[in-house]
Scaffold this motif. Structure first.
Motif, short mmCIF file in Angstrom:
data_model
loop_
_atom_site.label_atom_id
_atom_site.label_comp_id
_atom_site.label_asym_id
_atom_site.label_seq_id
_atom_site.Cartn_x
_atom_site.Cartn_y
_atom_site.Cartn_z
N LEU A 118 -40.71 27.93 40.08
CA LEU A 118 -40.92 26.59 40.38
C LEU A 118 -40.82 25.44 39.37
N LEU A 119 -40.65 25.91 38.12
CA LEU A 119 -40.57 25.30 36.98
C LEU A 119 -38.96 24.90 36.71
N GLU A 120 -38.10 25.81 37.19
CA GLU A 120 -36.77 25.79 36.95
C GLU A 120 -36.09 24.39 37.28
N LEU A 152 -44.63 29.99 38.14
CA LEU A 152 -44.31 29.29 36.93
C LEU A 152 -42.68 29.34 36.71
N THR A 153 -42.16 30.47 36.69
CA THR A 153 -40.68 30.51 36.46
C THR A 153 -39.83 29.68 37.32
N ASP A 179 -43.40 29.87 28.30
CA ASP A 179 -43.77 30.10 29.83
C ASP A 179 -44.83 31.47 29.48
N THR A 187 -38.60 28.27 24.88
CA THR A 187 -39.03 27.98 26.21
C THR A 187 -39.72 29.11 27.04
N ALA A 246 -37.64 21.71 37.38
CA ALA A 246 -38.18 20.62 36.52
C ALA A 246 -37.69 20.66 35.21
N LEU A 247 -37.15 21.81 34.64
CA LEU A 247 -36.71 22.08 33.38
C LEU A 247 -35.09 21.23 33.55
N ALA A 292 -48.43 30.23 28.87
CA ALA A 292 -49.03 29.88 30.23
C ALA A 292 -49.63 31.05 31.04
#
Length: 206
Positions: free
Chosen positions: A182-184, A179-180, A159, A155, A186-187, A162
């Protein structure tokens, strides 16, 4: 660009921009008249990073000021810039506890061959989680986390992939934070969906 343009391009209100300037987070613009100043792309990038640190990471104004000061010391050191922006590097050294779980985290990091600072906050976070899992009888040996560590490593590669194309340190830091953080969620949601699928596959014959 004038203040109104800077506000429009950054998505930050004029009042907030003026506040950030007063608090020393953002440099004043270049004066072109007694009551007018011009701003450039550097102001825009820094303002976007400020917005990400305060609005997305949830840092205080004072911590953001310290962090921006630390970032400006060695902007060419991409590893340090990312570490500071994401909270992987502390702004100041803090005493670390010496527990059995801390030793387990050290062993896991060594087993994975990871280059991680001894004072990285994530070490303490992981040690605390290991302690909780042990007290609840949900985890025996730290080696049970190795498959998860391998997933985390893949992962992390995604990251960093990207971030390709971001050359300015401020832009790089902003994109990393967005990315870190806001994506957490979603992950986590993807993990829940995958768990439901795997449960259905194993237990319902679906």
């Amino acid at each position: 660009m004038r203040l109104a343009e800077l506000s429009r391009h950054s998505g930050v209100s004029v009042a907030s921009i003026k506040y950030y300037i007063r608090e020393g987070l953002l440099e004043p613009g270049r004066l072109v008249a007694a009551t007018q100043a011009e701003y450039d792309e550097h102001h825009l990038r820094r303002l976007r990073l400020i917005r990400a640190l305060i609005g997305v990471r949830g840092l205080s104004v004072s911590t953001t000021r310290e962090l921006l000061g630390a970032l400006s010391e060695h902007p060419e050191d991409v590893h340090r810039v990312l570490g500071l922006a994401l909270g992987a590097i502390r702004l100041a050294d803090e005493p670390q506890e010496d527990t059995a779980e801390c030793a387990d985290v050290d062993a896991l990091v060594e087993e994975m061959g990871w280059q991680v600072h001894q004072a990285a906050p994530a070490r303490a976070d992981l040690a605390g989680t290991l302690g909780t899992l042990r007290r609840l009888g949900a985890l025996g040996d730290w080696r049970a986390l190795l498959p998860y560590a391998e997933l985390a490593e893949r992962t992390a590669a995604l990251d960093l992939d990207a971030l390709d194309g971001a050359e300015d340190p401020l832009e790089l830091a902003e994109r990393a934070v967005l990315l870190t953080v806001l994506l957490e969620p979603a992950l986590l949601a993807l993990r829940r969906l995958a768990q439901e699928h795997e449960s259905a596959r194993r237990y319902t014959g679906g």
